[in-house]
Write a protein that holds these residues in place. Structure first.
Motif, PDB file in Angstrom:
ATOM      1  N   ALA A   1     -13.083   1.743  -2.019  1.00 54.43           N
ATOM      2  CA  ALA A   1     -12.339   2.093  -0.797  1.00 54.43           C
ATOM      3  C   ALA A   1     -12.432   1.024   0.283  1.00 54.43           C
ATOM      4  O   ALA A   1     -11.534   0.914   1.126  1.00 54.43           O
ATOM      5  CB  ALA A   1     -12.850   3.423  -0.257  1.00 54.43           C
TER       6      ALA A   1
ATOM      7  N   ARG B   1       0.838  -1.210   0.000  1.00 59.12           N
ATOM      8  CA  ARG B   1       0.000   0.000   0.000  1.00 59.12           C
ATOM      9  C   ARG B   1       0.872   1.258   0.000  1.00 59.12           C
ATOM     10  O   ARG B   1       0.581   2.228  -0.702  1.00 59.12           O
ATOM     11  CB  ARG B   1      -0.924   0.007   1.224  1.00 59.12           C
ATOM     12  CG  ARG B   1      -2.032  -1.033   1.171  1.00 59.12           C
ATOM     13  CD  ARG B   1      -2.833  -1.026   2.458  1.00 59.12           C
ATOM     14  NE  ARG B   1      -3.723  -2.174   2.541  1.00 59.12           N
ATOM     15  CZ  ARG B   1      -4.885  -2.283   1.891  1.00 59.12           C
ATOM     16  NH1 ARG B   1      -5.302  -1.298   1.136  1.00 59.12           N
ATOM     17  NH2 ARG B   1      -5.632  -3.363   2.019  1.00 59.12           N
TER      18      ARG B   1
ATOM     19  N   MET C   1     -18.652  -2.583   4.293  1.00 59.94           N
ATOM     20  CA  MET C   1     -17.211  -2.277   4.223  1.00 59.94           C
ATOM     21  C   MET C   1     -16.994  -0.801   4.570  1.00 59.94           C
ATOM     22  O   MET C   1     -16.099  -0.453   5.345  1.00 59.94           O
ATOM     23  CB  MET C   1     -16.655  -2.568   2.824  1.00 59.94           C
ATOM     24  CG  MET C   1     -16.598  -4.039   2.447  1.00 59.94           C
ATOM     25  SD  MET C   1     -15.281  -4.958   3.277  1.00 59.94           S
ATOM     26  CE  MET C   1     -13.883  -4.682   2.197  1.00 59.94           C
TER      27      MET C   1
ATOM     28  N   ALA D   1     -17.643   1.907  -9.049  1.00 58.13           N
ATOM     29  CA  ALA D   1     -16.343   2.255  -9.629  1.00 58.13           C
ATOM     30  C   ALA D   1     -16.447   2.491 -11.134  1.00 58.13           C
ATOM     31  O   ALA D   1     -15.619   3.205 -11.716  1.00 58.13           O
ATOM     32  CB  ALA D   1     -15.356   1.122  -9.354  1.00 58.13           C
TER      33      ALA D   1
ATOM     34  N   ASN E   1     -12.468  -7.566  -9.150  1.00 61.09           N
ATOM     35  CA  ASN E   1     -13.873  -7.731  -8.770  1.00 61.09           C
ATOM     36  C   ASN E   1     -14.857  -6.976  -9.654  1.00 61.09           C
ATOM     37  O   ASN E   1     -16.053  -7.214  -9.572  1.00 61.09           O
ATOM     38  CB  ASN E   1     -14.062  -7.255  -7.320  1.00 61.09           C
ATOM     39  CG  ASN E   1     -13.101  -7.962  -6.379  1.00 61.09           C
ATOM     40  OD1 ASN E   1     -13.219  -9.158  -6.164  1.00 61.09           O
ATOM     41  ND2 ASN E   1     -12.149  -7.234  -5.830  1.00 61.09           N
TER      42      ASN E   1
ATOM     43  N   PHE F   1     -19.428   0.383  -3.298  1.00 60.29           N
ATOM     44  CA  PHE F   1     -20.868   0.109  -3.259  1.00 60.29           C
ATOM     45  C   PHE F   1     -21.256  -0.866  -2.154  1.00 60.29           C
ATOM     46  O   PHE F   1     -22.412  -1.278  -2.076  1.00 60.29           O
ATOM     47  CB  PHE F   1     -21.423  -0.307  -4.624  1.00 60.29           C
ATOM     48  CG  PHE F   1     -20.848  -1.574  -5.232  1.00 60.29           C
ATOM     49  CD1 PHE F   1     -20.150  -2.504  -4.496  1.00 60.29           C
ATOM     50  CD2 PHE F   1     -21.057  -1.838  -6.585  1.00 60.29           C
ATOM     51  CE1 PHE F   1     -19.652  -3.661  -5.077  1.00 60.29           C
ATOM     52  CE2 PHE F   1     -20.568  -2.986  -7.178  1.00 60.29           C
ATOM     53  CZ  PHE F   1     -19.865  -3.891  -6.413  1.00 60.29           C
ATOM     54  N   CYS F   2     -20.293  -1.204  -1.302  1.00 56.76           N
ATOM     55  CA  CYS F   2     -20.586  -2.154  -0.222  1.00 56.76           C
ATOM     56  C   CYS F   2     -20.648  -1.387   1.107  1.00 56.76           C
ATOM     57  O   CYS F   2     -19.616  -1.063   1.694  1.00 56.76           O
ATOM     58  CB  CYS F   2     -19.511  -3.227  -0.188  1.00 56.76           C
ATOM     59  SG  CYS F   2     -19.793  -4.419   1.113  1.00 56.76           S
TER      60      CYS F   2
ATOM     61  N   ALA G   1      -7.218  -0.180  -4.987  1.00 50.67           N
ATOM     62  CA  ALA G   1      -6.403  -1.267  -4.433  1.00 50.67           C
ATOM     63  C   ALA G   1      -7.237  -2.533  -4.265  1.00 50.67           C
ATOM     64  O   ALA G   1      -8.257  -2.525  -3.564  1.00 50.67           O
ATOM     65  CB  ALA G   1      -5.810  -0.841  -3.085  1.00 50.67           C
TER      66      ALA G   1
HETATM   67  C1  LIG Z   1     -10.799  -6.598  -1.853  1.00 52.53           C
HETATM   68  S1  LIG Z   1     -11.735  -5.208  -1.379  1.00 52.53           S
HETATM   69  C2  LIG Z   1     -10.528  -3.911  -1.392  1.00 52.53           C
HETATM   70  C3  LIG Z   1     -10.890  -2.830  -0.435  1.00 52.53           C
HETATM   71  C4  LIG Z   1      -9.839  -1.733  -0.283  1.00 52.53           C
HETATM   72  N1  LIG Z   1      -9.608  -1.033  -1.518  1.00 52.53           N
HETATM   73  C5  LIG Z   1      -8.524  -2.240   0.230  1.00 52.53           C
HETATM   74  O1  LIG Z   1      -7.498  -1.810  -0.281  1.00 52.53           O
HETATM   75  O2  LIG Z   1      -8.510  -3.029   1.167  1.00 52.53           O
HETATM   76  C6  LIG Z   1     -12.635  -4.859  -2.842  1.00 52.53           C
HETATM   77  C7  LIG Z   1     -13.615  -3.735  -2.650  1.00 52.53           C
HETATM   78  O3  LIG Z   1     -14.065  -3.321  -3.939  1.00 52.53           O
HETATM   79  C8  LIG Z   1     -15.436  -3.019  -3.832  1.00 52.53           C
HETATM   80  N2  LIG Z   1     -16.004  -3.086  -5.178  1.00 52.53           N
HETATM   81  C9  LIG Z   1     -16.028  -4.135  -6.021  1.00 52.53           C
HETATM   82  N3  LIG Z   1     -16.621  -3.806  -7.171  1.00 52.53           N
HETATM   83  C10 LIG Z   1     -17.000  -2.506  -7.045  1.00 52.53           C
HETATM   84  C11 LIG Z   1     -17.661  -1.587  -7.897  1.00 52.53           C
HETATM   85  N4  LIG Z   1     -18.065  -1.928  -9.126  1.00 52.53           N
HETATM   86  N5  LIG Z   1     -17.893  -0.341  -7.435  1.00 52.53           N
HETATM   87  C12 LIG Z   1     -17.492   0.031  -6.201  1.00 52.53           C
HETATM   88  N6  LIG Z   1     -16.862  -0.802  -5.340  1.00 52.53           N
HETATM   89  C13 LIG Z   1     -16.620  -2.050  -5.773  1.00 52.53           C
HETATM   90  C14 LIG Z   1     -15.981  -4.058  -2.874  1.00 52.53           C
HETATM   91  O4  LIG Z   1     -17.211  -3.666  -2.333  1.00 52.53           O
HETATM   92  C15 LIG Z   1     -14.858  -4.120  -1.846  1.00 52.53           C
HETATM   93  O5  LIG Z   1     -15.040  -3.223  -0.801  1.00 52.53           O
END
Ligand SMILES: C[S@@+](CC[C@H](N)C(=O)[O-])C[C@H]1O[C@@H](n2cnc3c(N)ncnc32)[C@H](O)[C@@H]1O
Length: 222
Positions: free
Chosen positions: A45, A25, A73, A97, A118, A69-70, A113
């Motif tokens: 995030a 990071r 989290m 995103a 996903n 969008f979660c 990150a």
């Molecule tokens: C593995 S986590 C990473 C979280 C954080 N960025 C980190 O560095 O720990 C993936 C994150 O991406 C978010 N995510 C996945 N697809 C997304 C999308 N289309 N729009 C917004 N968030 C999304 C999920 O909800 C989740 O919180």
């Protein structure tokens, strides 16, 4: 899925990566070119680790926006911001995103990150990050990757595909930590991600492999 694991997401990140994610990071954050007073965006995030790192760099005169969008989290992230007294400078927003709820050219740097594996459309996500970043600003991605050396790859895959889902199952939800390695199997290569950044209109694109290619940082300039 992320909603179900939100409470233990940070713990599992540290256990499963033996805390190396913190170093990864820092490497990614260093590429953002952030200075006090700037505006920064964290895409996907989650629990706000990158947003917190960006807030430290832009300082109290700056602003950080985290989009995800979660909601579960983001709630964990909001608790961490409160505990650090950062709630004023960091705004966590519910959004996609691939259709960022921000105006064009509105941030000095955008980072993402561990998110691109996903999303449905990686190219569109890069295009959105490029759209909201001002000309001259940086777009940065930190993502898991596939090690280049055959020997390292063998040992890493043994851990990643066999051991990691078991530890994940013990400490959190096995389905989520089976999904994690599977999400990398058919994911884009380092070169493909670089090409997508170029197609998003970014220049001077470069990739920095971390720990023999277990992870990679991609950087481009708008
Ligand atoms: C593995 S986590 C990473 C979280 C954080 N960025 C980190 O560095 O720990 C993936 C994150 O991406 C978010 N995510 C996945 N697809 C997304 C999308 N289309 N729009 C917004 N968030 C999304 C999920 O909800 C989740 O919180």
């Amino acid at each position: 899925m992320f909603g179900a694991i939100a409470g233990r997401y940070d713990l599992l990140n540290s256990v499963l990566s033996l805390c190396t994610h913190k170093w990864w990071r820092r490497v990614a954050l260093c590429q953002c070119g952030l200075c006090p007073g700037m505006t920064a965006l964290d895409v996907g995030a989650g629990t706000a680790d990158m947003a917190i790192g960006m807030a430290a760099r832009v300082g109290p005169a700056g602003r950080v926006i985290g989009v995800d969008f979660c909601e579960p989290m983001l709630r964990v992230g909001a608790g961490k911001l409160d505990a650090r007294g950062l709630s004023g400078g960091v705004q966590l927003v519910s959004g996609d995103a691939q259709a960022l709820p921000l105006a064009g050219d509105s941030v000095d740097a955008a980072i993402t990150a561990f998110v691109l594996r996903n999303v449905t459309d990686v190219q569109r996500t890069f295009c959105e990050m490029a759209r909201v970043t001002r000309p001259g600003g940086m777009v940065v991605s930190l993502e898991l990757s596939r090690p280049s050396s055959g020997l390292l790859r063998r040992f890493y895959y043994l851990y990643f595909y066999r051991v990691l889902p078991r530890i994940g199952g013990l400490l959190s939800r096995k389905d989520a930590y089976t999904y994690l390695p599977n999400s990398l199997t058919d994911f884009h290569s380092v070169d493909e991600l670089s090409e997508m950044m170029r197609r998003a209109g970014l220049r001077d694109v470069r990739a920095l492999p971390l720990m023999g290619g277990i992870a990679a940082v991609h950087v481009g300039t708008k």
